[in-house]
Motif scaffolding. Structure first.
Motif, short mmCIF file in Angstrom:
data_model
loop_
_atom_site.label_atom_id
_atom_site.label_comp_id
_atom_site.label_asym_id
_atom_site.label_seq_id
_atom_site.Cartn_x
_atom_site.Cartn_y
_atom_site.Cartn_z
N ILE A 3 69.88 67.63 84.52
CA ILE A 3 69.84 68.99 83.95
C ILE A 3 69.24 69.91 85.01
O ILE A 3 68.08 69.76 85.39
N GLN A 4 70.06 70.86 85.48
CA GLN A 4 69.59 71.79 86.51
C GLN A 4 69.09 73.08 85.86
O GLN A 4 69.42 73.37 84.72
N LYS A 5 68.35 73.85 86.65
CA LYS A 5 67.81 75.11 86.10
C LYS A 5 68.34 76.30 86.89
O LYS A 5 68.57 76.20 88.10
N ASN A 6 68.55 77.42 86.18
CA ASN A 6 68.88 78.70 86.83
C ASN A 6 70.09 78.65 87.75
O ASN A 6 70.00 78.98 88.92
N GLU A 22 70.31 79.21 82.00
CA GLU A 22 68.90 78.75 82.04
C GLU A 22 68.86 77.26 82.40
O GLU A 22 68.14 76.84 83.29
N TYR A 23 69.72 76.50 81.71
CA TYR A 23 69.87 75.07 82.03
C TYR A 23 71.35 74.78 82.20
O TYR A 23 72.19 75.40 81.54
N TRP A 39 69.76 66.03 74.78
CA TRP A 39 68.69 66.72 75.52
C TRP A 39 68.44 68.09 74.90
O TRP A 39 67.28 68.49 74.68
N ASN A 43 65.06 69.43 73.11
CA ASN A 43 64.33 70.56 73.71
C ASN A 43 64.60 71.88 72.98
O ASN A 43 64.23 72.94 73.46
N GLN A 45 67.29 73.71 72.43
CA GLN A 45 68.04 74.69 73.21
C GLN A 45 69.46 74.83 72.66
O GLN A 45 70.08 73.82 72.32
N LEU A 66 71.40 75.71 77.25
CA LEU A 66 72.10 74.77 78.14
C LEU A 66 73.60 75.10 78.21
O LEU A 66 74.25 75.24 77.17
#
Ligand SMILES: Cc1cc2nc3c(=O)[nH]c(=O)nc-3n(C[C@H](O)[C@H](O)[C@H](O)COP(=O)(O)OP(=O)(O)OC[C@H]3O[C@@H](n4cnc5c(N)ncnc54)[C@H](O)[C@@H]3O)c2cc1C
Length: 306
Positions: A3-6, A22-23, A39, A43, A45, A66
């Protein structure tokens, strides 16, 4: 699952517009998709999905939660039956099918994007669309349970399917093609690609912004009085949105970096630094002008993601 961010979404859309996710997760299998959903649930999301990004406008602020890029690329041929993952790009599917002497996908020539996005929106050209080949669809429902639906129950209509009204994710599509005249099909594809090259803009866009207008939704008599050449469109019983936008004098109209293409009036092009806000302002302006001049309510074909 990584899971990557931004992650900037403008890199994942053909419009080249949009803030960051965001994700972000790149799913290559059904298990990846399920893991990404798990996930998100854990979380707390929200989830959005992305195919080829060729039919969407993402907000400048980006998307909370996400974003799952659906890269599932299964492609299996069994005589005239094809099992295909949602991440398979239409042009690749078309070429692979023709190389196996299978016809029926010629209508996809020049449509960018993936099988998942095309099935959801019943993408097509010249009055032929995905519903002409789709048999069954495997999907994840709102409770993340695996389901299957037949084409008959998928509520296909012009640029529409049941997937536009539900939070369901297409995970696999079964198509039925035909052993046909591949030479003739290849010729047709070549012709149509050339036609597109000659009549569509080269700048970044999301294709046609508006749906064409069904005869049944407008006052044909009134439009005739206003010099709309209804008879020209009798074959498909739809007025091309491009025609009516051009008639309204909007071809080439600019707001910031967004322009009504001067090549094809149903395209808005990103001249370089267009923002989603400018595109949305231009969409509103077109709708208002066309409504005021012709009493026609245009409807977006492009998906606005905010
Ligand atoms: C130059 C150009 C020409 C075009 N010409 C045509 C044309 O002739 N005919 C036509 O019909 N369209 C055309 N389009 C529009 C676009 O290519 C199609 O609508 C295409 O099918 C979108 O697929 P995609 O994978 O890019 O979808 P995306 O843009 O990634 O997604 C579109 C919507 O579908 C959802 N989605 C994506 N994948 C899935 C999935 N697996 N399950 C559930 N939901 C999903 C997304 O969340 C989003 O809401 C054109 C676009 C461009 C840029």
């Amino acid at each position: 699952m990584n899971i990557q961010k931004n992650i900037p979404l403008k890199d994942y859309t053909t419009f080249k517009i949009g803030g960051p996710a965001e994700y972000f997760a790149d799913a290559k299998s059904i298990e990846d998709v399920q893991e990404a959903f798990a996930w998100a649930k854990e979380n707390n999301q929200p989830v959005r999905v992305l195919g080829g990004g060729s039919n969407m406008l993402v907000s400048d602020a980006g998307l909370k939660g996400l974003v799952i890029k659906l890269s599932l690329d299964k492609l299996e041929f069994n005589e005239d039956k094809v099992i295909v993952g949602p991440g398979v790009v239409l042009s690749y599917l078309l070429n692979q099918s023709l190389s196996k002497d299978l016809t029926g996908l010629e209508f996809t020539a020049g449509i960018p994007g993936t099988v998942g996005g095309a099935t959801r929106g019943n993408a097509g050209t010249y009055g032929v669309a995905m519903d002409s080949v789709v048999q069954k669809i495997k999907y994840l429902d709102e409770n993340q349970s695996l389901q299957e639906i037949t084409s008959k129950d998928a509520e296909f209509a012009y640029r529409h399917s049941i997937f536009k009204t539900k939070d369901w994710i297409i995970l696999e599509v079964e198509l039925k093609l035909q052993k046909g005249d591949v030479k003739a099909a290849q010729e047709l594809v070549k012709e149509r690609l050339q036609y597109r090259q000659d009549t569509q803009p080269n700048l970044p866009s999301a294709g046609c912004i508006f749906k064409n207008v069904h005869f049944k939704d407008v006052d044909l008599k009134d439009l005739k009085v206003k010099n709309i050449e209804i008879d020209k469109f009798d074959k498909f019983k739809k007025i091309p949105a491009a025609y009516i936008i051009e008639k309204a004098g909007l071809k080439g109209h600019i707001i910031g970096g967004a322009q009504v293409s001067d090549v094809h009036a149903n395209y808005i092009v990103n001249q370089g630094e267009a923002t989603a806000e400018q595109v949305i302002m231009l969409i509103s302006f077109i709708k208002q002008q066309v409504r005021d001049k012709y009493g026609v309510q245009l409807q977006e074909e492009v998906q606005l993601l905010v």
